[in-house]
Design a protein around this motif. Sequence first.
Motif, mmCIF file in Angstrom:
data_model
loop_
_atom_site.group_PDB
_atom_site.id
_atom_site.type_symbol
_atom_site.label_atom_id
_atom_site.label_comp_id
_atom_site.label_asym_id
_atom_site.label_seq_id
_atom_site.Cartn_x
_atom_site.Cartn_y
_atom_site.Cartn_z
ATOM 1 N N ASP A 183 0.986 -1.257 -0.060
ATOM 2 C CA ASP A 183 -0.021 -0.041 0.006
ATOM 3 C C ASP A 183 0.999 1.381 0.135
ATOM 4 O OD1 ASP A 183 -2.408 -1.380 -0.131
ATOM 5 O OD2 ASP A 183 -2.710 -1.388 2.164
ATOM 6 N N GLU A 184 2.105 1.399 0.842
ATOM 7 C CA GLU A 184 2.894 2.274 0.790
ATOM 8 C C GLU A 184 3.535 2.629 -0.581
ATOM 9 O OE1 GLU A 184 4.057 2.198 5.584
ATOM 10 O OE2 GLU A 184 5.622 1.577 4.029
ATOM 11 N N LEU A 185 3.965 1.295 -1.361
ATOM 12 C CA LEU A 185 4.427 1.540 -2.524
ATOM 13 C C LEU A 185 3.504 2.143 -3.464
ATOM 14 C CD1 LEU A 185 6.771 1.071 -4.600
ATOM 15 C CD2 LEU A 185 5.704 -1.153 -4.819
ATOM 16 N N MET A 186 2.272 1.967 -3.685
ATOM 17 C CA MET A 186 1.113 2.312 -4.456
ATOM 18 C C MET A 186 0.926 3.837 -4.020
ATOM 19 S SD MET A 186 0.850 -0.358 -6.240
ATOM 20 C CE MET A 186 -0.618 0.200 -7.509
ATOM 21 N N ALA A 187 0.865 4.213 -2.846
ATOM 22 C CA ALA A 187 0.850 5.359 -2.436
ATOM 23 C C ALA A 187 1.947 6.504 -3.015
ATOM 24 C CB ALA A 187 0.547 5.705 -0.996
ATOM 25 N N ALA A 188 3.037 5.921 -3.042
ATOM 26 C CA ALA A 188 4.152 6.494 -3.428
ATOM 27 C C ALA A 188 4.171 6.727 -4.896
ATOM 28 C CB ALA A 188 5.391 5.818 -3.047
ATOM 29 N N ILE A 189 3.849 5.797 -5.688
ATOM 30 C CA ILE A 189 3.693 5.848 -7.098
ATOM 31 C C ILE A 189 2.623 6.787 -7.267
ATOM 32 C CG2 ILE A 189 2.725 4.717 -9.265
ATOM 33 C CD1 ILE A 189 3.870 1.989 -7.906
ATOM 34 N N LYS A 190 1.544 7.088 -6.680
ATOM 35 C CA LYS A 190 0.613 8.062 -6.936
ATOM 36 C C LYS A 190 1.098 9.380 -6.852
ATOM 37 C CE LYS A 190 -4.176 9.454 -6.149
ATOM 38 N NZ LYS A 190 -3.752 11.025 -6.333
ATOM 39 N N ASP A 256 -0.449 -0.761 -14.497
ATOM 40 C CA ASP A 256 -1.863 0.072 -14.567
ATOM 41 C C ASP A 256 -1.918 1.287 -13.736
ATOM 42 O OD1 ASP A 256 -2.849 -2.248 -16.205
ATOM 43 O OD2 ASP A 256 -4.139 -2.785 -14.619
ATOM 44 N N ALA A 257 -0.981 1.347 -12.771
ATOM 45 C CA ALA A 257 -0.827 2.500 -12.008
ATOM 46 C C ALA A 257 -0.132 3.488 -12.506
ATOM 47 C CB ALA A 257 -0.400 2.573 -10.675
ATOM 48 N N LYS A 258 0.740 3.169 -13.893
ATOM 49 C CA LYS A 258 1.848 4.044 -14.353
ATOM 50 C C LYS A 258 2.896 4.177 -13.699
ATOM 51 C CE LYS A 258 -1.691 6.487 -17.414
ATOM 52 N NZ LYS A 258 -1.323 5.593 -18.452
ATOM 53 N N ALA A 259 3.403 3.164 -13.065
ATOM 54 C CA ALA A 259 4.592 3.119 -12.338
ATOM 55 C C ALA A 259 5.841 3.236 -13.035
ATOM 56 C CB ALA A 259 4.824 1.634 -11.623
ATOM 57 N N PHE A 260 5.806 2.670 -14.349
ATOM 58 C CA PHE A 260 6.880 2.903 -15.301
ATOM 59 C C PHE A 260 6.920 3.973 -16.182
ATOM 60 C CE2 PHE A 260 6.149 -1.773 -14.607
ATOM 61 C CZ PHE A 260 6.713 -1.968 -13.492
ATOM 62 N N GLN A 261 7.961 4.491 -16.808
ATOM 63 C CA GLN A 261 7.842 5.722 -17.771
ATOM 64 C C GLN A 261 7.362 5.124 -18.951
ATOM 65 O OE1 GLN A 261 10.714 3.752 -17.089
ATOM 66 N NE2 GLN A 261 12.047 3.584 -18.798
ATOM 67 N N GLU A 262 6.970 5.953 -19.898
ATOM 68 C CA GLU A 262 6.319 5.968 -21.087
ATOM 69 C C GLU A 262 7.541 5.045 -21.817
ATOM 70 O OE1 GLU A 262 2.758 5.620 -23.449
ATOM 71 O OE2 GLU A 262 3.121 6.777 -21.335
ATOM 72 N N GLY A 263 7.039 3.886 -22.603
ATOM 73 C CA GLY A 263 7.876 3.407 -23.652
ATOM 74 C C GLY A 263 8.999 2.310 -22.749
ATOM 75 N N ALA A 264 8.536 1.846 -21.738
ATOM 76 C CA ALA A 264 9.533 1.155 -20.825
ATOM 77 C C ALA A 264 9.945 -0.072 -21.725
ATOM 78 C CB ALA A 264 8.980 0.704 -19.439
ATOM 79 N N ASN A 265 9.094 -0.491 -22.446
ATOM 80 C CA ASN A 265 9.408 -1.786 -23.335
ATOM 81 C C ASN A 265 10.347 -1.518 -24.490
ATOM 82 O OD1 ASN A 265 8.290 -3.825 -21.619
ATOM 83 N ND2 ASN A 265 6.086 -3.314 -22.675
ATOM 84 N N SER A 266 10.801 -0.309 -24.801
ATOM 85 C CA SER A 266 11.448 0.098 -26.054
ATOM 86 C C SER A 266 12.895 0.641 -25.669
ATOM 87 C CB SER A 266 10.805 1.078 -26.832
ATOM 88 O OG SER A 266 10.297 2.162 -26.161
ATOM 89 N N ILE A 267 13.168 0.639 -24.114
ATOM 90 C CA ILE A 267 14.582 1.296 -23.873
ATOM 91 C C ILE A 267 15.238 0.172 -23.004
ATOM 92 C CG2 ILE A 267 13.623 3.718 -23.760
ATOM 93 C CD1 ILE A 267 14.065 3.511 -20.770
ATOM 94 N N ASP A 268 16.516 0.343 -23.212
ATOM 95 C CA ASP A 268 17.145 -0.828 -22.586
ATOM 96 C C ASP A 268 17.474 -0.684 -21.050
ATOM 97 O OD1 ASP A 268 19.617 0.654 -22.700
ATOM 98 O OD2 ASP A 268 20.250 -0.215 -24.494
ATOM 99 N N ASN A 269 18.056 -1.446 -20.224
ATOM 100 C CA ASN A 269 18.409 -1.293 -18.957
ATOM 101 C C ASN A 269 19.426 -0.253 -18.736
ATOM 102 O OD1 ASN A 269 17.613 -2.462 -16.363
ATOM 103 N ND2 ASN A 269 20.224 -2.800 -16.113
ATOM 104 N N THR A 270 20.333 -0.199 -19.537
ATOM 105 C CA THR A 270 21.251 1.037 -19.300
ATOM 106 C C THR A 270 20.659 2.323 -19.500
ATOM 107 O OG1 THR A 270 23.090 -0.634 -20.077
ATOM 108 C CG2 THR A 270 23.714 1.860 -20.141
#
Length: 442
Positions: A183-190, A256-270
């Motif tokens: 719950d604290e993680l989801m609150a931080a994401i928001k 679904d909470a948009k935790a990740f940046q837009e296009g996360a599947n198109s950039i690499d880990n570096t």
Amino acid sequence: MKRLFKLGSALLLISVLLAACGGGGGNAGEGSGGEQSGEKVKLTVWHNFAGDDLRAKTVRNIIEKFGQDHPEIELDAQAIPVDGYRQRLSTVAAANEMPDVFLVYAGSQSQEFYDAGLLQPITELGEQYPEWKNNFMEGAFDPFEFEEGQFYSAPLAMSATSFLYYNSDLFEKHNVKVPATWDELMAAIKTFNDNGITPIALGNKAPWVAQSTILGSIADRVTGTEWFKKAAAQDGASFTDPEFVEALGYFKQLSDAKAFQEGANSIDNTQAEQYFIQGNAAMMISGAWTLTNLAASATEEQMEPIDVTVLPSIPNGKGEANTITGGAGAGLALSAKAEGAVKDAALQLIYAVSGPDAQKAIAESNSMIMYKAEVDESKVTSLYYKAFNLAQTVGITPVYDAYLSAEAAEVINNGLQEIMMGGDPAAVGKKLQEAQARSKAE
């Protein structure tokens, strides 16, 4: 362990007698020539520490110093680039022409070599140096113990894959608590989203990243470790079970909470690491490799506000909360063909590269180890020092792709990308179950 050489007159006399009887022949791989003729012992070593990173340089220096300290050994050490190493080793394994000592990966590769009769145990090193053996972290030898009471390598690294890195400046600025619960993680994401800051940097172009860094840790908290091992073995558990679908559901919550940046599947880990260290994201869930990468690319000023912890607990989960996914990394193994003086020299080298001094040196190259060592804080980055101390206090749980078949690992990797694009967790679980079942039926 036998002494490598004995230079007394008795051995010289024996050598002369053996030579007269034709006993001085044989190649170095058979371990007879150097011991019986007085010639140098020839020792071949393969490893993949070929890069310019601090760890690679450190291990190469240790091997080079071993050669200098042992002039009686003719050391042929080959540093093979990581990308081609596994294939080179598989090629010589198929021909039963292994080097005397070689770096072997924990998991399926070392198991395959053992099953093929290409390895012999190094247990006698533990008997000779019990304090050294007992100073490894719990579970360090598990991937290399193919028989009870025997171990076949000593890990040079820890494969830690799920640290939660966070920017303490951003947390303080926006009055966000470092999450200890879901719950604290989801609150931080928001909160971070509301303030235009990416909550969690993710570079999932190579789709193993989300599986290795996020899913395994979340899923273990939900299902517990024993459930996963049973599902991987297809023995009393299935990836269609409700608890695993629930675990995938937690990953979907993040997406679904948009935790990740837009296009996360198109950039690499570096790229994601750089996005995070530049202050564009509040958190990043990643492995120990990020410590090494940032040590080479980021300034100390950039790393100063970065702290590290574990992923939060899951409500009503069956697994432990204070854990990271990971386990033993690669280690040096001993060829089954090494005998006599060659075997003795090989064991000395294995200890030199995995012993206490070497473990400390590898740690101080900003690389995680599965060994209890005191690290000089002045020799490592501030972030590494924090992560190293954290790793000494947490439990280690399995990384999924270390237990799944290659096909099943690919299915879950791609399945997480599907979930990030709106896919159904139950459907992904079903495909994973079918793939793992096929591998066990073969």
